[in-house]
Scaffold this motif. Structure first.
Motif, PDB file in Angstrom:
ATOM      1  N   LEU A 108       0.529   3.884  -2.526  1.00  0.00           N
ATOM      2  CA  LEU A 108       0.341   5.249  -2.667  1.00  0.00           C
ATOM      3  C   LEU A 108       1.366   6.354  -3.334  1.00  0.00           C
ATOM      4  CD1 LEU A 108      -1.275   5.699   1.238  1.00  0.00           C
ATOM      5  CD2 LEU A 108      -2.122   6.151  -0.747  1.00  0.00           C
ATOM      6  N   HIS A 120      -6.460   7.087   9.815  1.00  0.00           N
ATOM      7  CA  HIS A 120      -5.312   5.664   9.413  1.00  0.00           C
ATOM      8  C   HIS A 120      -4.437   5.618  11.050  1.00  0.00           C
ATOM      9  CE1 HIS A 120      -6.889   5.651   5.946  1.00  0.00           C
ATOM     10  NE2 HIS A 120      -5.988   6.715   4.730  1.00  0.00           N
ATOM     11  N   ASN A 148       2.194   3.379  11.870  1.00  0.00           N
ATOM     12  CA  ASN A 148       1.594   2.919  13.658  1.00  0.00           C
ATOM     13  C   ASN A 148       2.333   1.364  14.351  1.00  0.00           C
ATOM     14  OD1 ASN A 148      -0.865   4.014  13.314  1.00  0.00           O
ATOM     15  ND2 ASN A 148      -1.511   2.740  11.206  1.00  0.00           N
ATOM     16  N   MET A 204     -12.692   1.446   5.901  1.00  0.00           N
ATOM     17  CA  MET A 204     -12.280   2.168   5.415  1.00  0.00           C
ATOM     18  C   MET A 204     -11.283   2.832   6.481  1.00  0.00           C
ATOM     19  SD  MET A 204     -12.234   2.164   2.571  1.00  0.00           S
ATOM     20  CE  MET A 204     -11.446   3.681   1.087  1.00  0.00           C
ATOM     21  N   VAL A 253       0.432  -1.445   0.261  1.00  0.00           N
ATOM     22  CA  VAL A 253      -0.140  -0.200  -0.102  1.00  0.00           C
ATOM     23  C   VAL A 253       0.812   0.773   0.053  1.00  0.00           C
ATOM     24  CG1 VAL A 253      -1.840   1.087   1.433  1.00  0.00           C
ATOM     25  CG2 VAL A 253      -1.714  -1.135   1.312  1.00  0.00           C
ATOM     26  N   GLY A 298      -8.078   1.856   7.647  1.00  0.00           N
ATOM     27  CA  GLY A 298      -7.631   0.657   7.518  1.00  0.00           C
ATOM     28  C   GLY A 298      -7.630  -0.327   8.606  1.00  0.00           C
ATOM     29  N   LYS A 299      -8.609  -1.013   9.026  1.00  0.00           N
ATOM     30  CA  LYS A 299      -8.208  -2.232   9.912  1.00  0.00           C
ATOM     31  C   LYS A 299      -6.749  -2.992   9.165  1.00  0.00           C
ATOM     32  CE  LYS A 299     -12.333  -2.403  11.063  1.00  0.00           C
ATOM     33  NZ  LYS A 299     -12.687  -1.303   9.707  1.00  0.00           N
ATOM     34  N   SER A 300      -7.638  -3.677   8.146  1.00  0.00           N
ATOM     35  CA  SER A 300      -7.201  -4.462   7.408  1.00  0.00           C
ATOM     36  C   SER A 300      -5.966  -4.303   6.988  1.00  0.00           C
ATOM     37  CB  SER A 300      -7.648  -5.090   5.567  1.00  0.00           C
ATOM     38  OG  SER A 300      -9.241  -4.697   6.313  1.00  0.00           O
ATOM     39  N   THR A 301      -5.794  -3.095   6.054  1.00  0.00           N
ATOM     40  CA  THR A 301      -4.186  -2.603   6.150  1.00  0.00           C
ATOM     41  C   THR A 301      -3.616  -3.439   7.202  1.00  0.00           C
ATOM     42  OG1 THR A 301      -5.394  -1.226   4.710  1.00  0.00           O
ATOM     43  CG2 THR A 301      -2.281  -1.036   4.966  1.00  0.00           C
ATOM     44  N   PRO A 338       1.081  10.419   2.189  1.00  0.00           N
ATOM     45  CA  PRO A 338       1.759   9.753   3.262  1.00  0.00           C
ATOM     46  C   PRO A 338       1.358   8.039   3.351  1.00  0.00           C
ATOM     47  CG  PRO A 338       1.936  11.886   4.279  1.00  0.00           C
ATOM     48  CD  PRO A 338       1.079  11.890   2.778  1.00  0.00           C
ATOM     49  N   PHE A 339       2.178   7.144   3.756  1.00  0.00           N
ATOM     50  CA  PHE A 339       1.471   5.859   4.254  1.00  0.00           C
ATOM     51  C   PHE A 339       1.514   6.765   5.852  1.00  0.00           C
ATOM     52  CE2 PHE A 339       1.143   1.911   6.042  1.00  0.00           C
ATOM     53  CZ  PHE A 339      -0.008   1.153   5.605  1.00  0.00           C
TER      54      PHE A 339
HETATM   55  P1  ADP Z   1     -10.916  -1.102   6.481  1.00  0.00           P
HETATM   56  O1  ADP Z   1     -10.332  -2.399   6.809  1.00  0.00           O
HETATM   57  O2  ADP Z   1     -10.577  -0.970   7.870  1.00  0.00           O
HETATM   58  O3  ADP Z   1     -12.339  -1.204   6.005  1.00  0.00           O
HETATM   59  P2  ADP Z   1      -8.450  -0.654   4.615  1.00  0.00           P
HETATM   60  O4  ADP Z   1      -7.359  -1.588   5.396  1.00  0.00           O
HETATM   61  O5  ADP Z   1      -8.964  -1.502   3.677  1.00  0.00           O
HETATM   62  O6  ADP Z   1      -9.883  -0.329   5.477  1.00  0.00           O
HETATM   63  O7  ADP Z   1      -8.350   0.320   4.130  1.00  0.00           O
HETATM   64  C1  ADP Z   1      -8.986   1.409   3.558  1.00  0.00           C
HETATM   65  C2  ADP Z   1      -7.634   2.728   2.452  1.00  0.00           C
HETATM   66  O8  ADP Z   1      -7.458   3.276   3.725  1.00  0.00           O
HETATM   67  C3  ADP Z   1      -6.960   1.344   1.826  1.00  0.00           C
HETATM   68  O9  ADP Z   1      -6.900   1.113   0.725  1.00  0.00           O
HETATM   69  C4  ADP Z   1      -5.387   2.851   2.503  1.00  0.00           C
HETATM   70  O10 ADP Z   1      -5.990   3.435   0.064  1.00  0.00           O
HETATM   71  C5  ADP Z   1      -5.787   3.616   2.443  1.00  0.00           C
HETATM   72  N1  ADP Z   1      -5.175   3.122   4.027  1.00  0.00           N
HETATM   73  C6  ADP Z   1      -4.712   1.701   5.078  1.00  0.00           C
HETATM   74  N2  ADP Z   1      -4.484   2.317   5.702  1.00  0.00           N
HETATM   75  C7  ADP Z   1      -3.430   3.053   5.865  1.00  0.00           C
HETATM   76  C8  ADP Z   1      -2.778   4.293   6.522  1.00  0.00           C
HETATM   77  N3  ADP Z   1      -1.956   3.594   7.202  1.00  0.00           N
HETATM   78  N4  ADP Z   1      -1.655   5.518   5.576  1.00  0.00           N
HETATM   79  C9  ADP Z   1      -2.432   5.998   4.553  1.00  0.00           C
HETATM   80  N5  ADP Z   1      -3.252   4.870   3.866  1.00  0.00           N
HETATM   81  C10 ADP Z   1      -3.661   4.292   4.178  1.00  0.00           C
END
Ligand code: ADP
Ligand code: MG
Length: 972
Positions: free
Chosen positions: A659, A854, A670, A711, A655, A713-716, A666-667
């Protein structure tokens, strides 16, 4: 040398163990023979060449037979019908068989690779039948004699060697699977399997034993092109299903070929040793699998012996085990769409050679669980990271280094070309250069980690072989050896001499031409050459007269009359031509001799060359990891034998790069701290300064419950921590400020709700099967990430299952886990169980909009913001407003319900839903919002707003009124 002359159908002969049976294919689509013409064949009463075809076809019933006839491979009967369909080539007929037309189609030899690839991709097997003698040779036996032909090779998905048929960046394993005999009373989970895998295009070879439960994960890791199963177990779905899932071909081979004694014998023979002790100890089951594998290679390669490297043993104790669905969900080497793009591999790959890319892919697919080996790799990466110039030099040399592993394999199999020898030469040159760089870098402190063994292997490059290749071959040797032209001038004096002779004769031709022009006075007379006539003299029709009349008609013999020209020859010309032909023939014979001797030399040092190829692949991989660490700002992970897990400032490698590529901000990094490092296992972290403010260190528990809106960023966050483990344990630096990881033995990931309709299971069923796998296998050393499990069913079922799952992970598995959930009710678990913490991902509400920060912090999410997210997604405003109303009633109902004494059967949702009875219906409540809202005022509205009645005359007011009316009617 025909194998198995007896006809049998494509169906598997039960228990039959003849050689022919061993070739019988699994591919149902290849079983062209059930209806094939030859099945009815009686060999009497057919032409000799048809008899030959039928005999060969009969011996290879489960393959599509490519029957060489001159410059074509011809296909007949059902094979032709299939191939014309798959390859899109014209179906014709040729002659009759038993009164019926014989369908036929042909593939030109020079396009064979391309067509082979298409058939193999579609799961067919091809038997390549060649002419074993010159047709002229056959004619000597009589005009009706048939050219000798036989199958020289069976091409199957797992036994490819041609560049055109292989993906340069992917390994192509052939894997034999041997289910070990188990006592009848043993439960299925106690079953074990022995696996042996070879990539014959490179000689890479690995064996190991695993439990049946780990089989799908192991198959996903190996990703073989073809799987060999004992025919007695061929119907066992647990063996065939994982292969189907990665679309590998499955081939049944006679169970008796899984024999440990013959496996041991064949392996010793292949490695040229009398004892296997030097390569480790092999279990009986492993030797049985090796036996079937080597047997099958013999069978398909028909005598040719591929170069194989000594087998590497891989067992559950030294690799990080990842099951098939976790692999898929983590998108290690392929993204969920099946492409390389979007995978961890694609994000990490900075290699410059195909062999390096294969090495990297195999490391990502098989992270280690052995501290020492990992440290060796990390030391090497660190060494190359610190030395940018050395790294650049090495990478530059590697860019010129070809894929020698595959070239070596083709040469040892007798399929090599002059170009392959040239590739080996260039590879050795690169190896020598790189060795000299390493030797220079080693001065003083010496080399670090794996670089030592790489330098050692490169130091053994056989200077003799290299010199021979370098002096014998021209710079850019051709793909084909048959036309010669690859021996370097000056390499052999006899070769130079005949070439001289040939060139002299060419000069003789030129002088003949000049002489004939002068003698005949025909200025346009030319000496020419074509493949049919050879050399000849050509004049235009108008100029033919002088050559056909005295005195010249004695010298010039007429050969051919063309539309506008006439062709002649002379005794002198024929003599000169004879000399040229003889010289060319001798030159070609010398070239073949040179080729054969180089080929023999390569074969003789096949093992050493394999080591050099491996060393080049490894150093490409290590230098690429150093390059990656530098360009992406990764750090070296600290690994130990404890069960701690402390990632500071971690990022998601894929990711983050996405980005960056989209310039999308920026990412956000965490922290993730699961459990405390064992006392004494780690030095006091000195990273406290780097710790982002606001992280609640004391909240670190072994299990984190992560809540937050969609959205956020949990899964991320979940995946990034799993990927950091994979990266660390494969020996890479990681995207974080610091990382301390107690070695993980098994990694589980169950992410998102994905349907698996192909396997005929519903979302919820898949989810539960995978969760069961995790709960049954995770141990204290494992890391589990679970993303929103229990969503595929009713709310309360789902919540209960999620609840019980967390408790089980906590009490029984005692593993480290990250658990993302929508069920806020779960967060109360953190209060009741000491080692469970809540974490949430921050969002801000701003002007009724939701802003994703995020940023992970400790604590639970206050609410789920589902309605705000839905609004972002563009749900109609009416629906959003209505949902907010329903939510308010539900929330009110829930609190009321808690206050009131409600009956035991009355669930909170039922209680809350009562409030809904009082809610007016959608249409009644919202007649206005049913009309789509406009953002802009209409033209009439705007005009109305612009009027100032106090300043208007009655006439002006009346005009304005008419104008407004008009505006409205124009619109309507
Ligand atoms: P959730 O699982 O909570 O629904 P995701 O993990 O799918 O959310 O994240 C949704 C979007 O948010 C990702 O596609 C990514 O582009 C953005 N994102 C997630 N985590 C971060 C982060 N730490 N920094 C920047 N962008 C992020
Ligand atoms: Mg998610």
């Amino acid at each position: 040398m025909q194998r198995g002359g007896k006809w049998h159908s494509g169906r598997r002969p039960d228990g039959a163990a003849s050689d022919a049976a061993a070739t019988s294919a699994a591919q149902p689509r290849t079983s062209s023979t059930d209806r094939a013409g030859p099945a009815t064949g009686i060999l009497s009463g057919v032409t000799p060449s048809m008899a030959q075809f039928l005999e060969i076809k009969t011996a290879n019933p489960d393959c599509i037979l490519w029957y060489r006839m001159g410059d074509f491979y011809e296909l007949f009967f059902e094979d032709a019908v299939i191939a014309s369909d798959v390859l899109g080539i014209v179906l014709t007929k040729r002659g009759k068989h038993l009164g019926e037309d014989i369908p036929m189609c042909g593939v030109p030899v020079h396009r064979a690779d391309e067509y082979l690839q298409r058939l193999i991709r579609r799961g067919y097997r091809v038997a390549v039948c060649e002419q074993l003698e010159d047709p002229a040779e056959a004619r000597k036996r009589g005009s009706k004699a048939v050219v000798k032909r036989d199958v020289v090779r069976l091409v199957t998905p797992g036994t490819l060697t041609e560049e055109a048929l292989l993906d340069s960046k992917a390994r192509n394993y052939l894997t034999a699977v041997f289910p070990l005999p188990a006592p009848r009373e043993a439960p299925p989970s106690a079953r074990k399997l022995a696996l042996a895998s070879i990539d014959i295009s490179t000689g890479e070879f690995e064996v190991g034993e695993i439990s049946a439960a780990d089989f799908p994960g192991e198959i996903a890791r190996l990703a073989p092109g073809e799987l060999l199963l004992p025919d007695s177990s061929f119907d066992d779905a647990t063996l065939a299903a994982p292969a189907r899932h990665i679309s590998a071909a499955t081939t049944p081979v006679p169970a008796v070929t899984f024999d440990s004694m013959s496996g041991e014998r064949l392996l010793k023979e292949r490695l040229g040793v009398s004892e296997l002790g030097g390569f480790g100890t092999f279990e009986r089951g492993e030797l049985a699998a090796i036996g079937a594998l080597l047997r099958y290679i013999d069978l398909t390669q028909i005598g040719a012996k591929p170069a194989i490297r000594p087998p590497r043993r891989t067992g559950p104790s030294d690799v990080l085990l990842i099951d098939a669905s976790s692999r898929a969900s983590l998108e290690l080497v392929r993204s969920t769409s099946g492409d390389r793009e979007g995978s961890l591999l694609a994000a990490m790959d900075r290699t410059v050679t195909g062999a390096g890319a294969r090495e990297l892919a195999s490391r990502i697919a098989s992270p280690l669980a052995d501290l020492k080996t990992i440290a060796q790799r990390l030391d090497a990466v660190a060494f190359l990271l610190e030395r940018a110039t050395l790294r650049d030099d090495i990478r530059k040399a590697l860019r010129a280094a070809p894929d020698i592993a595959r070239a070596i394999s083709r040469v040892t199999l007798g399929r090599g070309s002059p170009r392959d020898l040239g590739l080996i030469r260039d590879g050795l040159a690169a190896g020598r250069t790189i060795h000299s760089f390493l030797a220079r870098a080693a001065e003083g402190m010496g080399l670090a980690g794996d670089l030592r063994s790489i330098a050692d292997r490169l130091s053994h490059i056989d200077g003799g072989l290299f010199e021979h290749l370098a002096s014998a071959l021209i710079d850019d040797p051709p793909h084909q050896k048959k036309d010669g032209g690859f021996v370097r001038p000056g390499f052999r004096s006899d070769h130079d001499e005949v070439l001289q002779l040939r060139d002299d004769s060419r000069r003789v031709m030129a002088s003949l031409e000049a002489r004939y022009v002068e003698a005949t006075g025909v200025r346009s007379l030319k000496v020419r050459h074509n493949n049919i006539l050879g050399f000849y003299i050509e004049v235009t029709a108008l100029n033919a007269r002088p050559l056909q009349s005295p005195p010249h008609d004695d010298v010039f013999r007429h050969r051919q009359t063309m539309a506008n020209a006439m062709r002649f020859t002379t005794a002198e010309l024929e003599e000169a031509e004879g000399r040229i032909a003889a010289a060319a023939e001798t030159a070609l014979a010398i070239e073949m001799e040179v080729f054969a001797s180089l080929e023999a030399e390569v074969r003789a040092s096949e093992r050493a060359l394999g080591e050099i190829a491996a060393a080049l692949a490894e150093i490409d991989c290590l230098a690429a990891l150093a390059e990656l660490a530098e360009s992406e700002g990764y750090v070296r992970p600290e690994l130990d034998a404890g069960t701690g897990f402390e990632i500071r400032g971690g990022r998601h490698p894929v990711v983050e790069q996405a980005l960056k590529a989209q310039k999308a901000g920026p990412f956000v990094e965490n922290d993730c701290v699961l459990g405390r490092p064992d006392a004494g296992a780690l030095p006091e972290p000195e990273t406290s300064g780097a710790r982002p403010p606001g992280f609640d260190e004391t909240a670190s528990g072994r299990i984190w419950l992560v809540t937050g809106p969609n959205m956020a960023g949990k899964s991320t966050f979940l995946r990034q921590n799993a990927l950091i483990v994979v990266m660390a344990q494969m020996g890479s630096f990681v995207p974080a400020r610091s990382a301390h990881i107690g070695l993980v033995n098994r990694l589980f990931s169950r992410v998102g709700a994905s349907d698996d309709l192909a396997r005929g299971r519903s979302t919820f069923m898949v989810e539960m099967v995978e969760t069961a796998g995790i709960l049954n296998q995770a141990t204290e050393r494992s890391l589990v990430i679970l993303d929103e499990i229990g969503r595929g069913t009713a709310t309360f079922d789902g919540l209960s299952i999620a609840w019980a799952t967390v408790e089980h992970l906590y009490e029984v598995n005692r593993c480290r886990a990250l658990f993302a959930t929508h069920y806020h009710e779960l967060t109360t678990l953190a209060r009741r169980l000491p080692d469970i913490s809540n974490a949430t991902i921050e969002v801000k509400e701003w002007n009724d909009q939701i802003v994703f920060l995020h940023k992970v912090r400790s604590g639970a999410a206050d609410r789920s913001y589902g309605i705000q997210v839905a609004k972002l997604a563009g749900l109609p405003p009416a629906v959003i407003e209505r949902a907010a109303e329903v939510l308010a009633v539900l929330e009110r109902g829930e609190t009321n319900g808690k206050g009131r004494s409600r009956s035991k059967s009355d669930s909170p949702v039922v209680a809350a839903a009562r409030g809904l009875d009082e809610l007016p219906l959608f249409a009644a409540a919202r007649p206005k919002s049913f009309v789509p809202q406009r953002d802009q005022p209409s033209a009439a509205e705007a005009a109305l707003a612009a009027l100032n009645p106090d300043e208007m005359t009655p006439k002006a007011a009346l005009d304005a009124l008419y104008a407004l009316k008009r505006q409205l009617s124009e619109k309507g």
